[in-house]
Design a protein around this motif. Structure first.
Motif, short mmCIF file in Angstrom:
data_model
loop_
_atom_site.label_atom_id
_atom_site.label_comp_id
_atom_site.label_asym_id
_atom_site.label_seq_id
_atom_site.Cartn_x
_atom_site.Cartn_y
_atom_site.Cartn_z
N SER A 111 39.49 55.21 60.72
CA SER A 111 38.79 55.99 60.06
C SER A 111 39.17 56.31 58.52
CB SER A 111 39.56 57.76 60.37
OG SER A 111 40.88 57.72 60.24
N SER A 112 39.59 55.49 58.11
CA SER A 112 40.09 55.85 56.41
C SER A 112 39.03 54.41 56.19
CB SER A 112 41.27 54.56 55.83
OG SER A 112 42.10 55.67 56.52
N VAL A 113 39.03 53.72 56.30
CA VAL A 113 37.72 52.99 56.06
C VAL A 113 36.30 53.47 56.18
CG1 VAL A 113 36.03 50.95 56.91
CG2 VAL A 113 37.78 50.76 57.41
N VAL A 114 36.15 54.62 57.28
CA VAL A 114 34.91 55.68 57.24
C VAL A 114 34.51 56.93 55.98
CG1 VAL A 114 34.40 57.82 58.17
CG2 VAL A 114 34.62 56.05 59.75
N GLY A 115 36.59 56.68 55.62
CA GLY A 115 36.59 57.69 54.73
C GLY A 115 36.32 57.21 53.03
N LEU A 116 36.56 56.07 53.16
CA LEU A 116 35.88 54.83 52.16
C LEU A 116 34.36 54.72 52.00
CD1 LEU A 116 37.92 51.19 50.97
CD2 LEU A 116 35.28 50.91 52.03
N VAL A 117 33.77 54.44 52.75
CA VAL A 117 32.46 54.43 53.01
C VAL A 117 31.88 55.73 52.31
CG1 VAL A 117 30.44 54.49 53.86
CG2 VAL A 117 32.53 53.03 54.89
N SER A 118 32.07 57.44 52.83
CA SER A 118 31.18 58.06 52.47
C SER A 118 32.53 58.43 50.48
CB SER A 118 32.93 59.39 52.97
OG SER A 118 33.72 59.94 52.77
N SER A 119 33.41 57.65 50.06
CA SER A 119 33.48 57.54 48.92
C SER A 119 33.52 56.81 47.86
CB SER A 119 35.22 57.45 48.95
OG SER A 119 35.59 56.80 47.28
N ILE A 120 32.17 55.58 48.92
CA ILE A 120 31.03 54.67 48.07
C ILE A 120 29.86 55.34 47.95
CG2 ILE A 120 30.10 52.74 48.36
CD1 ILE A 120 32.34 51.68 49.14
N THR A 121 29.72 56.52 48.80
CA THR A 121 28.61 57.30 48.83
C THR A 121 28.52 58.17 47.24
OG1 THR A 121 29.25 58.11 50.58
CG2 THR A 121 27.69 56.85 51.00
N GLY A 122 29.46 58.62 46.83
CA GLY A 122 29.63 59.31 46.15
C GLY A 122 29.86 61.19 46.04
N ALA B 262 42.29 54.49 47.43
CA ALA B 262 42.96 54.56 48.18
C ALA B 262 42.20 54.60 48.95
CB ALA B 262 43.12 55.95 47.71
N TRP B 263 41.49 54.64 49.67
CA TRP B 263 41.14 54.66 51.12
C TRP B 263 41.12 53.08 51.97
CZ3 TRP B 263 40.67 58.92 53.94
CH2 TRP B 263 40.54 59.99 53.48
N LEU B 264 40.84 52.47 50.55
CA LEU B 264 41.55 50.56 51.41
C LEU B 264 42.26 50.70 51.44
CD1 LEU B 264 39.66 48.03 51.60
CD2 LEU B 264 40.27 47.85 48.52
#
Length: 152
Positions: A36-47, A10-12
């Motif tokens: 900022s969506s890319v930042v959300g994507l990174v925070s999603s990948i970190t769990g 979704a972030w992507l």
């Protein structure tokens, strides 16, 4: 099946949609939201949990929109001159005579590569410029460039 593990998709998607919209609007707003969506994507990948991802992305969006975007806009417009387009961009442009003038009319090639039929400006003494002579566009009338010699 836990949907939170697929939040990165979704972030992507949000980031890509924002980047596409930014290419049309060119005002940096959607660029900042996309980043900022890319930042959300990174925070999603970190769990991180979904609520933390949203908070982090929102904080990044606010920082980018209020701190980075104004500076980018200022840098973009600091020259104080807007980009001229169309006929306005041709006025004052240099070039050279590429086909002999006969009775004040001939052909010129401008520095941007455009080839124009041309007439000598009525504001200058009537004479036929030679091939290779430098000119400057003073006006456009239809499909004809009105020129003066640059060697004045």
């Amino acid at each position: 099946m836990d949907l939170v593990q697929y939040a990165w998709i979704a972030w992507l998607v949000v980031a890509l949609v924002c980047f596409i919209i930014e290419m049309v609007t060119l005002e940096f707003t959607f660029l900042m939201i996309g980043l900022s969506s890319v930042v959300g994507l990174v925070s999603s990948i970190t769990g991180l949990p979904w609520w933390a991802q949203i908070l982090i992305a929102a904080a990044a969006a606010l920082l980018l929109l209020f701190l980075v975007r104004p500076r980018l806009l200022h840098r973009l417009h600091e020259s104080g001159e807007l980009n001229k387009q169309g006929i306005e961009a041709l006025l004052g442009m240099a070039g050279e005579v590429t086909r002999s003038f006969v009775r004040g009319a001939g052909e010129v090639t401008l520095v941007n590569g455009d080839i124009w039929t041309a007439r000598l400006s009525p504001a200058v003494q009537p004479r036929d410029p030679d091939v290779g002579e430098r000119i400057v566009v003073t006006a456009i009338e239809g499909a004809t460039a009105i020129v003066v010699s640059a060697q004045r």
